[in-house]
Write a protein that holds these residues in place. Structure first.
Motif, PDB file in Angstrom:
ATOM      1  N   GLU A 296      -5.860  -3.227   9.530  1.00  0.00           N
ATOM      2  CA  GLU A 296      -6.194  -1.861   9.974  1.00  0.00           C
ATOM      3  C   GLU A 296      -5.231  -0.991   9.138  1.00  0.00           C
ATOM      4  O   GLU A 296      -4.138  -0.813   9.475  1.00  0.00           O
ATOM      5  N   SER A 297      -5.893  -0.423   8.187  1.00  0.00           N
ATOM      6  CA  SER A 297      -5.047   0.536   7.328  1.00  0.00           C
ATOM      7  C   SER A 297      -5.933   1.542   6.734  1.00  0.00           C
ATOM      8  O   SER A 297      -7.082   1.432   6.366  1.00  0.00           O
ATOM      9  N   GLY A 298      -5.208   2.484   6.395  1.00  0.00           N
ATOM     10  CA  GLY A 298      -5.856   3.812   5.731  1.00  0.00           C
ATOM     11  C   GLY A 298      -5.586   3.666   4.319  1.00  0.00           C
ATOM     12  O   GLY A 298      -6.020   4.515   3.628  1.00  0.00           O
ATOM     13  N   GLY A 299      -5.348   2.475   3.724  1.00  0.00           N
ATOM     14  CA  GLY A 299      -5.153   2.331   2.491  1.00  0.00           C
ATOM     15  C   GLY A 299      -4.178   2.853   1.715  1.00  0.00           C
ATOM     16  O   GLY A 299      -3.173   2.798   2.364  1.00  0.00           O
ATOM     17  N   ALA A 300      -4.305   3.330   0.478  1.00  0.00           N
ATOM     18  CA  ALA A 300      -3.011   3.953  -0.257  1.00  0.00           C
ATOM     19  C   ALA A 300      -2.581   5.076   0.381  1.00  0.00           C
ATOM     20  O   ALA A 300      -3.314   5.875   0.861  1.00  0.00           O
TER      21      ALA A 300
ATOM     22  N   ALA B 134       7.963  -0.205   6.783  1.00  0.00           N
ATOM     23  CA  ALA B 134       7.176  -0.118   5.644  1.00  0.00           C
ATOM     24  C   ALA B 134       5.787  -0.147   5.970  1.00  0.00           C
ATOM     25  O   ALA B 134       4.868  -0.734   5.277  1.00  0.00           O
ATOM     26  N   SER B 135       5.520  -0.029   7.308  1.00  0.00           N
ATOM     27  CA  SER B 135       3.901  -0.095   7.940  1.00  0.00           C
ATOM     28  C   SER B 135       3.285  -1.319   7.901  1.00  0.00           C
ATOM     29  O   SER B 135       2.123  -1.283   7.966  1.00  0.00           O
TER      30      SER B 135
ATOM     31  N   PRO C 111      -0.948   0.032  12.416  1.00  0.00           N
ATOM     32  CA  PRO C 111      -1.691   1.275  11.947  1.00  0.00           C
ATOM     33  C   PRO C 111      -1.105   2.528  13.053  1.00  0.00           C
ATOM     34  O   PRO C 111      -1.414   3.572  12.785  1.00  0.00           O
ATOM     35  N   THR C 112       0.014   2.089  13.662  1.00  0.00           N
ATOM     36  CA  THR C 112       0.540   3.371  14.276  1.00  0.00           C
ATOM     37  C   THR C 112       1.598   3.976  13.352  1.00  0.00           C
ATOM     38  O   THR C 112       2.021   5.275  13.473  1.00  0.00           O
ATOM     39  N   VAL C 113       1.868   3.426  12.063  1.00  0.00           N
ATOM     40  CA  VAL C 113       2.659   4.049  11.185  1.00  0.00           C
ATOM     41  C   VAL C 113       1.858   4.694  10.044  1.00  0.00           C
ATOM     42  O   VAL C 113       1.370   4.238   9.382  1.00  0.00           O
ATOM     43  N   ARG C 114       1.555   6.125  10.124  1.00  0.00           N
ATOM     44  CA  ARG C 114       0.803   6.729   9.153  1.00  0.00           C
ATOM     45  C   ARG C 114      -0.526   6.232   8.931  1.00  0.00           C
ATOM     46  O   ARG C 114      -0.864   5.675   7.682  1.00  0.00           O
ATOM     47  N   GLY C 115      -1.413   5.818   9.955  1.00  0.00           N
ATOM     48  CA  GLY C 115      -2.500   5.254   9.846  1.00  0.00           C
ATOM     49  C   GLY C 115      -2.480   3.662   9.227  1.00  0.00           C
ATOM     50  O   GLY C 115      -3.714   3.286   8.768  1.00  0.00           O
ATOM     51  N   GLY C 116      -1.607   3.045   9.068  1.00  0.00           N
ATOM     52  CA  GLY C 116      -1.169   1.885   8.420  1.00  0.00           C
ATOM     53  C   GLY C 116      -1.397   2.009   6.802  1.00  0.00           C
ATOM     54  O   GLY C 116      -1.597   0.805   6.277  1.00  0.00           O
ATOM     55  N   SER C 117      -1.171   3.260   6.444  1.00  0.00           N
ATOM     56  CA  SER C 117      -1.366   3.228   4.966  1.00  0.00           C
ATOM     57  C   SER C 117      -0.384   2.558   4.190  1.00  0.00           C
ATOM     58  O   SER C 117       0.922   2.446   4.525  1.00  0.00           O
TER      59      SER C 117
ATOM     60  N   PRO D 284       5.083   2.878  -1.347  1.00  0.00           N
ATOM     61  CA  PRO D 284       5.221   1.705  -2.453  1.00  0.00           C
ATOM     62  C   PRO D 284       6.133   0.604  -1.607  1.00  0.00           C
ATOM     63  O   PRO D 284       6.177  -0.358  -2.442  1.00  0.00           O
ATOM     64  N   TRP D 285       6.781   0.627  -0.665  1.00  0.00           N
ATOM     65  CA  TRP D 285       7.587  -0.396  -0.014  1.00  0.00           C
ATOM     66  C   TRP D 285       6.567  -1.273   0.547  1.00  0.00           C
ATOM     67  O   TRP D 285       6.834  -2.595   0.675  1.00  0.00           O
ATOM     68  N   THR D 286       5.607  -0.722   1.120  1.00  0.00           N
ATOM     69  CA  THR D 286       4.586  -1.494   1.806  1.00  0.00           C
ATOM     70  C   THR D 286       3.887  -2.772   0.559  1.00  0.00           C
ATOM     71  O   THR D 286       3.957  -4.072   0.913  1.00  0.00           O
ATOM     72  N   VAL D 287       3.622  -2.055  -0.471  1.00  0.00           N
ATOM     73  CA  VAL D 287       3.059  -3.028  -1.540  1.00  0.00           C
ATOM     74  C   VAL D 287       4.280  -3.910  -2.004  1.00  0.00           C
ATOM     75  O   VAL D 287       3.812  -5.071  -2.023  1.00  0.00           O
TER      76      VAL D 287
END
Ligand code: COA
Length: 524
Positions: free
Chosen positions: A135-139, A80-81, A101-107, A110-113
């Motif tokens: 280091e994340s592209g946010g949502a 989940a990034s 940050p290597t997983v979809r820009g660290g975005s 729902p599982w990350t949250v």
């Protein structure tokens, strides 16, 4: 237990197969976003998420990673990034929440949250400082509907931790945009890496669209700007290693004290932990003696059993693990009867009276059903045990070794009963009931409905339905599936149980350990 017996060898072989499958799933989490994105990240001169964690933690100290299989079986990559866990920084146990940050820009999907929420809960309950490696592209924009509204809790949690006297730290290595900007915004201490951290509500294109203003990303959210102009950065780091050094320096100055009692002397068990791989039968209908497990995780293999002659399908007793006193409740024959439930309620009250943490070792098919048991009050006895578990205030740790079905899951402190930690063995299965029973119940209900309508019941269709339902329920009761949904804190090798328990017990003793003053009304 005889480690030379054919049963032992069979059980061990089945467990080793399951552990190989577990390793393969863990490897997916370790791969992050895969070779291409890892190589790109490195080319940019950046450290990978686990390298950052390793440099942050005290050398050779353990890292108890949590929920590495989050998002398993979903459309999102395993893990989940985000990497979460408990690690030791300057001798202080901290909760680490680190974007990959290597997983979809660290975005955040729902599982990350969900995984981040769980990390916050652990920090709050156990009074552990939180260090965010950002280091994340946010949502994750395509799934924003699942995360935008509940995701607000992430920022709420950070400030509530701070209000509860639990320090929060953000080390910003790269992007932390839009909603993500509130991670450093809500933290007590903020470090930003020069020329790398970008923290803004809106990046250059959005600002251009909104107001027509031309600005570059350094002016809008660079570390230099935040350290000199906005004041959002408390420290500007020269590079990533410097940010991690500053993070350690901040923790050193927190003056953190553990509020629970210190452990006593530690004794190794007399029985070999290796043998934990050969205890649980493949077929969970075959019972096993949980004392064999306790003998391999308890200090000096000592276990002082409480009420050994009463309610014998639940084993209760006192022991120590890594020097910490623990009360153990362990299922023996699978089914819980009225006597077991009453014994559990009494034992849980005793643990609360003596401020002793509780360990639940699950292998239960639930409370006994049938005329005799209903008439003897199995519901009120089960309720007694669930009342005691729900209102107990000493720390609870659950290990799901085998079955954990029905209300037995609740009575044994399943996820909904907020154990401080819950880990699963690869041999575990959890569901409302067994797949065959569930399919059988559905079949009986459908047959009765057809009869009531005066229709003939299609036996071929019934067989196909039962097969399909059985397969579905079986798949949904397995550890990877349940761990993917964050219903545990991870699937562990049974041989690591004592180590994991030691780390958990040490973590829970950061908070005071005190029993409940009262319980709900016990229905007698
Ligand atoms: N939601 C969904 N996917 C995202 C994402 C997001 N917020 N941010 C990045 N990704 C995806 C990209 O589409 C890309 O996918 P692809 O490789 O399949 O094409 C992958 O993640 C890597 O992104 P990329 O832009 O190539 O990585 P980068 O390291 O060069 O840049 C960011 C990373 C975060 C700076 C950049 O992706 C970005 O600006 N994202 C949007 C940030 C934003 O405005 N978020 C709003 C939050 S409320």
């Amino acid at each position: 237990m005889d480690a030379r017996s054919p049963e032992y060898r069979e059980r061990r072989a089945a467990m080793l197969d399951k552990l190989a499958a577990l390793d393969a799933e863990h490897a997916k989490a370790l791969e992050g976003g895969g070779e291409k994105y890892v190589a790109r990240h490195r080319k940019r001169g950046k450290l990978l998420v686990r390298e950052r964690i390793e440099l942050l933690l005290d050398p050779d100290s353990p890292f108890l990673e949590l929920s590495p299989l989050a998002a398993w079986g979903s459309d999102f990559p395993v893990g989940a990034s985000v990497v979460t866990g408990i690690g030791v920084v300057e001798g202080v146990e901290c909760v680490i929440v680190a974007n990959d940050p290597t997983v979809r820009g660290g975005s955040s999907n729902p599982w990350t949250v969900k995984k981040s929420f769980r990390a916050s809960d652990i920090a709050l309950e156990n009074r552990l400082p939180v260090i965010n490696l950002v280091e994340s592209g946010g949502a994750d924009l395509p799934t924003q509907k699942e995360i935008f509204i509940p995701g607000g809790r992430m920022f709420r949690d950070l400030t509530r931790l701070s209000a509860a006297g639990i320090p929060t730290i953000a080390l910003v290595f790269g992007n932390s945009t839009a909603g993500g900007a509130y991670i450093p915004g809500m933290c007590d201490y903020v470090v930003m890496v020069k020329e790398r951290a970008k923290v803004f509500l809106g990046g250059p294109p959005l600002v251009k669209m909104a107001t027509g203003e031309e600005a570059d990303d350094e002016e809008l959210g660079g570390a230099e700007m935040h350290a000199r102009a906005s004041g959002l950065a408390d420290y500007m780091a020269a590079d990533e290693a410097d940010a991690l050094r500053l993070g350690r320096q901040i923790v050193r100055n927190l003056n953190h004290r553990k509020l629970g009692p210190a452990p006593g002397p530690v004794e190794e068990p007399l029985y070999d932990a290796e043998e934990l791989a050969g205890i649980v039968p493949e077929d969970l209908k075959v019972p096993f003696d949980p004392r064999e497990v306790i003998a391999r995780i308890a200090d000096g293999s000592r276990f002082e059993e409480f009420k050994p002659l009463y309610g014998t399908s639940l084993v209760t007793g006192w022991t120590r693990v890594h020097g910490y006193p623990v009360g153990v409740l362990a299922n023996a024959q699978g089914v819980l009867f009225g006597a077991e439930a009453q014994k559990a309620a009494q034992f849980i009250q005793l643990a609360n009276q003596s401020d002793t943490p509780l360990l639940f070792l699950h292998n239960t098919t639930g409370y006994m059903v049938g005329k005799e048991y209903e008439q003897a009050g199995i519901i009120k006895h089960g309720a007694l045990m669930i009342n005691a578990v729900a209102n107990s205030k000493v720390p609870h740790i659950s290990i799901v070794m085998g079955a954990s079905y029905g209300a037995g899951n609740y009575g044994m402190c399943g996820r909904a009963y907020d154990p401080r930690f819950l880990f699963t063995w690869p041999s575990a299965k959890s569901a409302v009931m067994g797949p065959q029973q569930l399919a059988g119940v559905l079949s009986i209900v459908a047959r009765q409905a057809a009869e009531a309508r005066g229709q003939a019941y299609d036996e071929d269709q019934d067989r196909a339905m039962r097969e399909m339902v059985e397969a579905q329920i079986e798949a949904e009761s397995l550890p990877f599936f349940l761990s993917g949904r964050l219903y545990d804190d991870g699937v562990i090798d049974p041989r690591d149980t004592r180590t994991v328990l030691g780390l958990c017990l040490s973590a829970v003793h950061n908070a005071p350990v005190r029993g409940a003053d009262g319980f709900g009304v016990f229905r007698m």
